[in-house]
Enzyme design. Structure first.
Site, mmCIF file in Angstrom:
data_model
loop_
_atom_site.group_PDB
_atom_site.id
_atom_site.type_symbol
_atom_site.label_atom_id
_atom_site.label_comp_id
_atom_site.label_asym_id
_atom_site.label_seq_id
_atom_site.Cartn_x
_atom_site.Cartn_y
_atom_site.Cartn_z
ATOM 1 N N GLY A 67 -41.669 -41.752 26.826
ATOM 2 C CA GLY A 67 -40.788 -42.265 25.782
ATOM 3 C C GLY A 67 -41.497 -43.290 24.920
ATOM 4 N N ASP A 81 -39.672 -48.242 36.355
ATOM 5 C CA ASP A 81 -39.562 -46.899 36.898
ATOM 6 C C ASP A 81 -38.357 -46.808 37.822
ATOM 7 O OD1 ASP A 81 -40.133 -44.461 38.493
ATOM 8 O OD2 ASP A 81 -42.028 -44.519 37.375
ATOM 9 N N ILE A 82 -37.553 -45.755 37.665
ATOM 10 C CA ILE A 82 -36.382 -45.615 38.529
ATOM 11 C C ILE A 82 -36.780 -45.319 39.968
ATOM 12 C CG2 ILE A 82 -34.875 -44.898 36.650
ATOM 13 C CD1 ILE A 82 -35.150 -42.002 37.672
ATOM 14 N N PHE A 103 -31.640 -39.246 31.782
ATOM 15 C CA PHE A 103 -32.481 -38.429 30.903
ATOM 16 C C PHE A 103 -33.955 -38.612 31.268
ATOM 17 C CE2 PHE A 103 -28.710 -39.778 28.582
ATOM 18 C CZ PHE A 103 -28.191 -38.566 28.150
ATOM 19 N N ALA A 105 -36.061 -37.053 33.356
ATOM 20 C CA ALA A 105 -36.802 -35.958 33.982
ATOM 21 C C ALA A 105 -37.998 -35.536 33.140
ATOM 22 C CB ALA A 105 -35.875 -34.763 34.199
ATOM 23 N N TYR A 171 -39.530 -26.662 37.243
ATOM 24 C CA TYR A 171 -38.675 -27.523 36.425
ATOM 25 C C TYR A 171 -37.203 -27.224 36.676
ATOM 26 C CZ TYR A 171 -36.022 -28.930 32.280
ATOM 27 O OH TYR A 171 -35.061 -29.428 31.448
ATOM 28 N N PHE A 199 -29.906 -25.475 26.483
ATOM 29 C CA PHE A 199 -31.248 -24.936 26.258
ATOM 30 C C PHE A 199 -32.065 -25.822 25.317
ATOM 31 C CE2 PHE A 199 -29.406 -20.788 27.673
ATOM 32 C CZ PHE A 199 -30.296 -20.558 28.709
ATOM 33 N N HIS A 219 -41.620 -27.802 21.198
ATOM 34 C CA HIS A 219 -40.362 -27.284 20.652
ATOM 35 C C HIS A 219 -40.605 -26.576 19.322
ATOM 36 C CE1 HIS A 219 -37.765 -30.315 23.141
ATOM 37 N NE2 HIS A 219 -38.463 -29.481 23.875
ATOM 38 N N LEU A 220 -39.862 -25.481 19.127
ATOM 39 C CA LEU A 220 -40.110 -24.614 17.979
ATOM 40 C C LEU A 220 -39.940 -25.325 16.640
ATOM 41 C CD1 LEU A 220 -40.639 -21.804 16.759
ATOM 42 C CD2 LEU A 220 -38.173 -21.361 16.929
#
Length: 726
Positions: A67, A81-82, A103, A105, A171, A199, A219-220
């Site tokens: 991030g 860190d979690i 969020f 992952a 994943y 998705f 990502h496209l």
């Protein structure tokens, strides 16, 4: 009033009072505070922004491995860190947390295949550490951002919640493990959970403040836009022989803002029902790769070179999620189309490209601030102070120290200077006042700048909005025939920023000088938790004076009087919600884009320069004209044309039984013609919202009209006359 006060010209005083620095969203009697883990990433940062705008308090935790610190512009941030139990325990112990959204992952399918250990550790082990800490601290509400990858190969389209879950990569499997763990934690510990599967998240913040920035980018949509921007030479399309209409894969896309709304609705239903549940998020309609390319080409105006290569192993022809359950139970309604996603993403990517062109990188646009993150992290272990809550007293002192010379430059001999106190003092007795007013009437006005401030924030140009602030009030005062005497301002921001405050007040000073009034004092309110980082608001207050017999109240206006329009400098400070919608959302432009208007006066101007043109101040012109034509010697009324347009403002000064007859519609000034064309705005709507080139109207005796037109210092013209109502 809570916050920081600027009460006197030279001595600025801190108002000490209790202030709850959050917008409160209530559930029962509780203020809701949401912990967002992974809140510096793409989806998490947008959810954080959305929740703050919706009135929630947020705390963001992110280890910044993927991030960006600069994406966390709202709420409180802790870098950590979690999976660090001591750290995450410290967060729960130092802050009251009512719910957690996850969020955090790792989310690259290919990487999960080549590095499964990383995914099992981050996505499972660390998340379980977080859940254990939640259980210990009795935080029982959890929203989990999962994935449709838990379903594996699609057996039905669209994919519903009852579809078998058989993930085909690490994943998807790691996400499924946490979904199963949540069921078990619910049974054993009473943990309530809401799971969302989807998705393809797409698009960027509609305000253009944050957006998608992955390294590497997979990502496209951003890859297509990379080609449009010249970062990539060609777009590789994997497979052109699928059993679809055009041979390319079909996928569904959900705008990140729609995802954010779903997460809020899911949490609220969790509280409402007290029952865990899971939802697929999808629009029920997919787009092929070729369709996405065609839309992007239309939005960007660029041809997208394509190279079709072989299929990727495991890519199914069609993947589309069903959102029926979310629509039915949550009331969720996707508001953004794929084209909307591409428009917002394109605006964001062009901002990043501008940062690169100026010698920086993509990350430079986000203004990474590791020092701030480190300071926030330390606050977990040592207890909090006022600075942690958002008010830095040392920075406040620096801000205040910059203002006296600016403010003092506006003072007339009427200002009484004091070393201290809680109010500004102004005397009406004096050679320049008492000799001219036998029966003085004080006139007061207040106004703001509205969402023009959003343009200033987007462009990071704040030096002229202070002129707007002064203009909006003093132009109202002169409509009564009043001479502006002094001005007060109110500046509200989420944290002290000496440079920003100095820039804003510098503009206010320029406006006061032009209006001939003194900036007597003001208030700087530091409202941590109320305003989003980077935002601020302004309000202004003007006091003027007029001799009672010279007061303009419209009472002497009669049929046959002529309306003289005085030219505006542009949009002034009204209609910016519509203007921003037209320029940035529909037009897809950014503040740095050049104005596409073929008129010499706009040559080389950026969009922000055009939109931020200061509101014209008419004080000196009107006061000069009133000396000669006031007191029923020609000028019978004045209207400041703001929100509501010509008709809306002229009716405010007309006596009963009278109306105005406006002449044939004048040709629109180029800036308004441009806005109308891009937005396809109805002409009547344009006239209700904008000034359309006329910033002030003088209502004058017919026999004085031509004479007065010649003596105005700005372009003026007849626009109509006053008539009796039949």
């Amino acid at each position: 009033m809570c916050g920081i006060a600027r009460a006197m010209p030279y001595v600025y005083v801190l108002c000490v009072c209790f202030f709850v620095s959050v917008i409160i969203q209530r559930r029962g009697e509780f203020i809701v505070s949401i912990l967002i883990v992974g809140g510096a990433g793409y989806i998490g940062s947008h959810v954080n922004k959305y929740l703050n705008a919706a009135g929630y308090e947020t705390v963001v935790v992110d280890n910044l491995s993927r991030g960006h610190r600069g994406s966390v512009c709202w709420g409180e941030f802790f870098e950590g860190d979690i999976g660090d139990r001591e750290f995450i325990d410290g967060v729960f112990e130092s802050r009251r947390i009512d719910a957690v959204m996850h969020f955090a992952a790792y989310a690259y399918v290919g990487e999960s295949v080549s590095q499964p250990a990383e995914y099992y550790n981050n996505n499972i082990t660390k998340t379980l550490t977080l859940l254990d800490s939640m259980v210990q601290h009795e935080v029982n509400n959890f929203v989990f951002s999962s994935t449709c990858a838990t379903f594996g190969q699609a057996m039905e389209i669209p994919i519903t919640e009852t579809h078998p879950q058989n993930p085909i990569n690490p994943y998807g499997f790691t996400k499924l493990v946490i979904e199963r763990a949540l069921r078990d934690y619910g049974e054993a510990y009473g943990l309530l959970s809401c799971v969302f599967r989807y998705f393809n998240a797409s698009g960027a913040d509609p305000d253009g403040v944050i957006g998608e920035l992955h390294e590497p980018e997979t990502h496209l949509i951003p890859i297509i836009l990379d080609v449009a921007l010249g970062r990539r030479d060609v777009l590789r399309v994997f497979g052109g022989d699928y059993p679809t209409a055009d041979g390319t894969c079909i996928r569904d896309y959900i705008h990140v803002q729609d995802l954010a709304e779903a997460h809020r609705l899911g949490l609220e239903r969790l509280w409402e029902t007290g029952k865990s549940d899971d939802y697929n998020l999808g629009c029920g309609k997919g787009y092929s790769v070729k369709e996405a390319i065609d839309i992007a080409s239309r939005v960007t105006g660029c041809e997208i070179p394509v190279s079709v290569v072989g299929r990727r192993e495991g890519d199914p022809p069609v993947l589309v999620g069903s959102g029926v359950k979310a629509v039915s139970l949550l009331g969720w309604r996707p508001r953004f189309s794929l084209e909307d996603s591409i428009v917002t993403a394109w605006r964001w990517q062009r901002k990043l490209a501008a940062a690169e062109a100026e010698g920086g990188g993509k990350k430079d646009y986000l203004h990474e601030d590791k020092k701030t993150a480190a300071v926030a992290k330390k606050a977990v272990s040592r207890g909090v102070n006022y600075k942690d809550a958002g008010v830095d007293l040392e920075l406040y002192a620096e801000s205040m120290s910059r203002l006296p010379s600016l403010v003092g430059s506006t003072f007339s001999e009427r200002v009484i200077r004091l070393d201290g106190g809680f109010a500004g003092l102004y005397k009406l007795a004096g050679n320049d006042v008492s000799g001219r007013y036998d029966d003085p009437v004080l006139v007061s006005c207040t106004d703001g700048v509205g969402t023009k401030l959003r343009v200033a924030t987007m462009a990071n140009r704040h030096g002229t909005v202070g002129i707007d602030l002064v203009a909006m009030s003093v132009n109202d005062a002169i409509c009564c025939g009043a001479e502006p005497l002094f001005f007060l301002d109110y500046v509200a921001m989420p944290k002290d920023d000496p440079d920003l405050l100095e820039e804003i007040v510098g503009g206010i000073v320029l406006g006061c000088r032009e209006a001939g009034c003194s900036l007597l004092g003001g208030e700087t309110a530091i409202l941590s938790g109320v305003y989003r980082q980077g935002d601020y608001d302004l309000a202004g207050f003007c006091v003027g004076v007029v001799e009672r017999k010279n007061l303009l109240d419209g009472g002497s206006i009669g049929a046959g009087d002529v309306l003289i329009g005085v030219e505006s400098s542009g949009l002034h400070s009204n209609g910016f919600s519509l203007a921003r919608k037209i320029v940035f959302d529909i037009g897809g432009m950014s503040p740095t884009d050049k104005v596409p208007i073929g008129v010499a006066q706009f040559a080389g101007q950026s969009v922000s320069e055009l939109l931020l043109t200061p509101t014209r101040i008419y004080v000196s012109m009107v006061l000069r004209l009133l000396k000669k034509y006031g007191a029923n010697k020609g000028i019978r009324g004045i209207a400041h044309i703001t929100g509501g347009g010509l008709l809306g403002n002229l009716t405010r000064i007309l006596p009963s039984g009278l109306a105005v007859n406006l002449e044939e519609k004048r040709e629109l000034p180029p800036v308004f013609e441009w806005l109308q064309k891009i937005g396809n705005v109805d002409s009547e709507e344009m006239s209700r919202v904008f000034n359309l080139g006329t910033g002030l109207v003088l209502v004058v005796q017919a026999d004085k009209a031509e004479e007065i037109i010649k003596e105005t210092e700005f372009k003026s013209y007849r626009i109509g006359n006053v008539i009796n109502v039949r």
